[in-house]
Scaffold this motif. Structure first.
Motif, short mmCIF file in Angstrom:
data_model
loop_
_atom_site.label_atom_id
_atom_site.label_comp_id
_atom_site.label_asym_id
_atom_site.label_seq_id
_atom_site.Cartn_x
_atom_site.Cartn_y
_atom_site.Cartn_z
N PRO A 173 40.58 48.95 29.09
CA PRO A 173 39.78 48.09 28.38
C PRO A 173 39.10 47.14 29.57
N GLU A 174 37.89 46.75 29.44
CA GLU A 174 37.30 45.84 30.24
C GLU A 174 38.17 44.47 30.34
N CYS A 175 38.42 44.05 31.52
CA CYS A 175 39.25 42.88 31.82
C CYS A 175 38.79 42.33 33.26
N TYR A 176 39.33 41.30 33.53
CA TYR A 176 39.29 40.59 34.73
C TYR A 176 40.25 40.19 35.55
N VAL A 177 40.36 40.25 36.78
CA VAL A 177 41.58 40.24 37.74
C VAL A 177 41.41 39.10 38.76
N LEU A 178 42.52 38.18 38.80
CA LEU A 178 42.60 37.15 39.55
C LEU A 178 43.88 37.36 40.47
N VAL A 179 43.46 37.64 41.70
CA VAL A 179 44.51 37.93 42.90
C VAL A 179 44.96 36.37 43.59
N GLY A 180 46.33 36.04 43.79
CA GLY A 180 46.55 34.89 44.67
C GLY A 180 47.65 35.36 45.62
N LYS A 181 47.42 35.34 46.76
CA LYS A 181 48.40 35.52 47.90
C LYS A 181 49.03 34.18 48.49
N GLU A 216 37.23 32.37 35.76
CA GLU A 216 36.60 31.48 36.84
C GLU A 216 37.58 30.12 36.85
N THR A 217 37.84 29.75 35.49
CA THR A 217 38.68 28.38 35.14
C THR A 217 39.92 28.62 35.83
N ALA A 218 40.78 29.77 36.02
CA ALA A 218 42.11 29.79 36.43
C ALA A 218 41.88 29.85 37.97
N ALA A 219 40.66 30.50 38.51
CA ALA A 219 40.51 30.74 39.87
C ALA A 219 40.50 29.17 40.61
N ALA A 220 39.68 28.36 40.00
CA ALA A 220 39.42 26.96 40.44
C ALA A 220 40.87 26.40 40.32
N ALA A 221 41.61 26.53 39.22
CA ALA A 221 42.79 25.80 39.34
C ALA A 221 43.95 26.32 40.13
N LEU A 222 43.91 27.64 40.30
CA LEU A 222 44.74 28.36 41.38
C LEU A 222 44.32 27.67 42.85
N LYS A 223 43.15 27.57 43.13
CA LYS A 223 42.58 27.09 44.58
C LYS A 223 42.79 25.65 44.72
N GLU A 224 42.74 24.74 43.47
CA GLU A 224 43.01 23.39 43.45
C GLU A 224 44.65 23.30 43.67
N SER A 225 45.61 23.98 43.37
CA SER A 225 47.03 23.96 43.46
C SER A 225 47.46 24.09 44.71
N GLY A 226 46.72 24.78 45.75
CA GLY A 226 47.10 25.01 47.18
C GLY A 226 48.27 26.01 47.07
N LEU A 227 48.60 26.68 46.03
CA LEU A 227 50.08 27.70 45.85
C LEU A 227 49.58 28.83 46.75
N ALA A 228 48.13 29.11 46.84
CA ALA A 228 48.23 30.36 47.32
C ALA A 228 47.11 30.30 48.26
N ARG A 229 47.32 31.11 49.50
CA ARG A 229 46.58 30.71 50.65
C ARG A 229 45.11 31.56 50.45
#
Ligand code: ATP
Length: 293
Positions: free
Chosen positions: A160-168, A262-275
């Motif tokens: 089913p339709e869903c969205y994916v956030l990738v953090g490396k 989008e909210t989670a992508a912004a939060a993950l960027k903000e956290s600095g955990l992922a390159r």
């Protein structure tokens, strides 16, 4: 000719045992996502295979899976003309997202088309497994059950339709290390792949994500706790579930709304955990093998 080589995530990954030839028997549910490398393939006056890439640390000789795939087909069909392949990489390298395998898959499809070799998808997939266990799947794409060493494929209904956030995170994990850290007798939790197949059949996204499991994850997290932190970060910010893909270290989260993504992508960027952080959705197989850009 310009082709897209799409990345994959593993919605579930189980290792069943080791074969006598050293390969592992696996059982995985694979899903293509809309994240891709781009291959520009054309005939050239210069004989042989000329491979160019935008990343200085990716090899451009026989060690590159694109080179291997193109050479295998060209040798088999005795092609003496030259080709130039420009590979533009966006899929993170050594991340567990099958970037190299997918590039090889696109090279198989591209060379077959460019020289009108007339090979069907099945014939390409039979050759592809010699370059890598995940390459046949990268030719098939979409949602699939992969068994054997990853080459026995059963296409599945659309998720089913869903969205994916990738953090490396900024670490590298080799597939070899992932297997070394895996003690087959010690695996605590095997994914309920049959249950997940049922959920996918019913179109039950919530049931499906509740069964996401990757047997490599505990061993890799023990060594690299940042993976756990990225998972938690995604789940705190709206992911239904987050997990490491393949042998890692890329982590993906599944979302049921674009806004949460989008909210989670912004939060993950903000956290600095992922390159690198990348927000996308699923890619479905459209009947054809590959779509041009
Ligand atoms: P998988 O999910 O299949 O384990 P991966 O994401 O872990 O793949 P890749 O990015 O496919 O890993 O490749 C990792 C290694 O393979 C690198 O060390 C790189 O030098 C080599 N390699 C060979 N061909 C390619 C390619 N086309 N793109 C990237 N790396 C390549």
């Amino acid at each position: 000719m310009r082709l897209r080589a799409m990345a994959k995530i593993n919605l579930a990954l189980d290792v069943l045992g080791k074969r006598e030839d050293g390969y592992h028997e696996v059982r995985m549910i694979m899903q293509t996502i809309r994240m891709y490398d781009s291959l520009d393939i054309r005939k050239s006056d210069r004989p042989g295979i000329t491979l160019l890439t935008n990343l200085p640390y990716v090899p451009t000789d026989e060690r590159n899976l694109v080179y291997k795939a193109a050479k295998m087909l060209m040798d088999e069909f005795g092609i003496r003309e030259g080709i130039t392949i420009k590979l533009e990489k966006f899929i993170p390298v050594s991340a567990g997202m099958a970037g190299g395998s997918s590039d090889a898959a696109a090279a198989f499809v591209g060379v077959n088309r460019l020289f009108r070799l007339g090979l069907g998808e099945k014939e390409l997939m039979e050759r592809a497994v010699k370059v890598g266990a995940d390459v046949p799947y990268c030719i098939l794409r979409g949602t699939a059950l992969a068994e054997g060493i990853g080459e026995k494929l059963t296409p599945l209904p659309r998720v089913p339709e869903c969205y994916v956030l990738v953090g490396k995170p900024g670490i590298n994990v080799s597939t070899r290390l992932a297997y070394e850290n895996l003690d087959l007798k010690e695996i605590q939790r095997h994914p309920d792949i049959d249950g997940m197949l049922e959920d996918i059949g019913k179109g039950d996204l919530y049931g499906m994500v509740s069964k996401m499991e990757n047997v490599f994850e505990p061993g890799i997290i023990r060594e690299y706790p940042v993976i756990q932190k990225i998972r938690e970060n995604m789940e705190e910010h709206g992911a239904l579930r987050a997990m490491m893909s393949g042998s890692g270290p890329a982590v993906f989260g599944i979302f049921d709304s674009e806004k949460k993504l989008e909210t989670a992508a912004a939060a993950l960027k903000e956290s600095g955990l992922a390159r690198s952080v990348f927000a996308t959705d699923l890619f479905h197989r459209n009947g054809g093998t590959v779509d041009d850009e």
